[in-house]
Design a protein around this motif. Structure first.
Motif, PDB file in Angstrom:
ATOM      1  N   ASN A   1      11.639  -4.090 -17.619  1.00 11.54           N
ATOM      2  CA  ASN A   1      10.381  -4.162 -18.368  1.00 11.54           C
ATOM      3  C   ASN A   1       9.476  -2.956 -18.163  1.00 11.54           C
ATOM      4  O   ASN A   1       8.408  -2.893 -18.751  1.00 11.54           O
ATOM      5  N   ASN A   2       9.905  -2.035 -17.299  1.00 21.28           N
ATOM      6  CA  ASN A   2       9.118  -0.843 -16.989  1.00 21.28           C
ATOM      7  C   ASN A   2       7.688  -1.204 -16.581  1.00 21.28           C
ATOM      8  O   ASN A   2       6.726  -0.587 -17.023  1.00 21.28           O
ATOM      9  N   LYS A   3       7.571  -2.256 -15.755  1.00 19.30           N
ATOM     10  CA  LYS A   3       6.264  -2.713 -15.281  1.00 19.30           C
ATOM     11  C   LYS A   3       6.273  -2.778 -13.763  1.00 19.30           C
ATOM     12  O   LYS A   3       7.297  -3.090 -13.137  1.00 19.30           O
ATOM     13  N   ASN A   4       5.106  -2.502 -13.180  1.00 23.47           N
ATOM     14  CA  ASN A   4       4.965  -2.611 -11.726  1.00 23.47           C
ATOM     15  C   ASN A   4       5.233  -4.037 -11.270  1.00 23.47           C
ATOM     16  O   ASN A   4       4.942  -4.995 -11.991  1.00 23.47           O
TER      17      ASN A   4
ATOM     18  N   PHE B   1      15.539  -1.619  -1.416  1.00 24.32           N
ATOM     19  CA  PHE B   1      15.189  -0.701  -2.500  1.00 24.32           C
ATOM     20  C   PHE B   1      15.813   0.674  -2.293  1.00 24.32           C
ATOM     21  O   PHE B   1      16.320   1.278  -3.238  1.00 24.32           O
ATOM     22  N   ALA B   2      15.775   1.171  -1.080  1.00 22.77           N
ATOM     23  CA  ALA B   2      16.339   2.498  -0.791  1.00 22.77           C
ATOM     24  C   ALA B   2      17.840   2.515  -1.044  1.00 22.77           C
ATOM     25  O   ALA B   2      18.379   3.491  -1.571  1.00 22.77           O
TER      26      ALA B   2
ATOM     27  N   ILE C   1       5.385   1.457  -3.091  1.00 25.36           N
ATOM     28  CA  ILE C   1       6.575   2.301  -3.170  1.00 25.36           C
ATOM     29  C   ILE C   1       6.645   2.863  -4.584  1.00 25.36           C
ATOM     30  O   ILE C   1       6.562   2.120  -5.557  1.00 25.36           O
ATOM     31  N   SER C   2       6.782   4.173  -4.685  1.00 21.69           N
ATOM     32  CA  SER C   2       6.816   4.839  -5.994  1.00 21.69           C
ATOM     33  C   SER C   2       8.257   5.196  -6.353  1.00 21.69           C
ATOM     34  O   SER C   2       9.008   5.680  -5.516  1.00 21.69           O
ATOM     35  N   PHE C   3       8.594   4.950  -7.620  1.00 21.73           N
ATOM     36  CA  PHE C   3       9.924   5.237  -8.140  1.00 21.73           C
ATOM     37  C   PHE C   3       9.802   6.248  -9.275  1.00 21.73           C
ATOM     38  O   PHE C   3       8.796   6.283  -9.983  1.00 21.73           O
ATOM     39  N   ASP C   4      10.848   7.042  -9.486  1.00 12.65           N
ATOM     40  CA  ASP C   4      10.866   7.963 -10.624  1.00 12.65           C
ATOM     41  C   ASP C   4      11.448   7.258 -11.854  1.00 12.65           C
ATOM     42  O   ASP C   4      11.688   6.045 -11.826  1.00 12.65           O
TER      43      ASP C   4
ATOM     44  N   ALA D   1       6.051   6.741  -0.845  1.00 13.29           N
ATOM     45  CA  ALA D   1       5.459   5.461  -0.473  1.00 13.29           C
ATOM     46  C   ALA D   1       4.112   5.723   0.178  1.00 13.29           C
ATOM     47  O   ALA D   1       3.861   6.806   0.709  1.00 13.29           O
ATOM     48  N   ASN D   2       3.269   4.725   0.137  1.00  9.61           N
ATOM     49  CA  ASN D   2       1.942   4.817   0.715  1.00  9.61           C
ATOM     50  C   ASN D   2       1.609   3.467   1.340  1.00  9.61           C
ATOM     51  O   ASN D   2       1.846   2.428   0.719  1.00  9.61           O
ATOM     52  N   MET D   3       1.093   3.485   2.552  1.00  7.08           N
ATOM     53  CA  MET D   3       0.719   2.237   3.197  1.00  7.08           C
ATOM     54  C   MET D   3      -0.765   2.287   3.530  1.00  7.08           C
ATOM     55  O   MET D   3      -1.233   3.237   4.133  1.00  7.08           O
ATOM     56  N   ARG D   4      -1.474   1.256   3.104  1.00  8.09           N
ATOM     57  CA  ARG D   4      -2.892   1.127   3.427  1.00  8.09           C
ATOM     58  C   ARG D   4      -3.061  -0.092   4.316  1.00  8.09           C
ATOM     59  O   ARG D   4      -2.380  -1.100   4.125  1.00  8.09           O
TER      60      ARG D   4
END
Length: 190
Positions: A53-56, A80-81, A126-129, A137-140
């Protein structure tokens, strides 16, 4: 807002052989319900929905102290990896969680239920291309229990960082902080 699958997992407090690469490959590409309930089934469904669906997508990992939330998040990132065949497959979960010792020192404390209880929340993105490979990736972190800084219940402790700083008070690099012993600073070891 659409709520998807809910998985109830229990921390067995021991290693089980159900999280290796062979199990990841067994769940990869499967439809929800075709396999036994597993954190990898949830991760596969989120991954497929993102690609289809190309959605987050979001996976919420929640539970009591000691329930295994950090471990579940780690397994999800490893999934995922692996399935995305990311060129950064050099244990992306290790890279994302590399800050954990510092985060835990500042945000973990002894409670009556757990000697190393997280008193904060984490949001990992987690960011994907375009080919759905991990590119970053970014952790807050969010400190949820600010009151612990000035007050602890009986048989509980302040955040670990305060004890670690006081234990290091005599180190030359900490002299300028003028730290004393924990008892002098109203930090009591239990």
């Amino acid at each position: 807002l659409v709520v998807g699958i809910i998985l109830v997992a229990i921390n067995p407090y021991k290693q089980l052989p159900i999280y290796g690469d062979a199990i990841i490959h067994a769940y990869s590409g499967q439809n929800m319900g075709d396999m036994d309930p597993h954190i990898f089934a949830v991760a596969e469904e989120a991954y497929k929905q993102m690609a289809r669906n190309n959605k987050n997508q979001s996976i919420i990992v929640s539970g009591e102290s000691g329930a295994g939330k950090t471990v579940s998040a780690r397994y999800t990132m490893r999934y995922f990896a692996t399935v995305s065949k990311s060129s950064s497959n050099v244990h992306v979960e290790d890279k994302v969680l590399a800050s954990n010792p510092i985060t835990e020192a500042v945000g973990n404390a002894k409670t009556t239920r757990n000697d190393n209880s997280s008193r904060f929340g984490k949001y990992t993105e987690i960011s994907f291309d375009q080919s759905y490979q991990i590119i970053g990736a970014n952790m807050r972190t969010y400190l949820l229990e600010k009151s612990r800084v000035v007050f602890q219940s009986e048989n509980e402790r302040n955040y670990h960082i305060f004890y670690q700083l006081c234990a290091s008070a005599m180190q030359p690099e900490f002299k300028h902080l003028k730290l004393g012993k924990c008892q002098e600073n109203n930090l009591i070891f239990i």
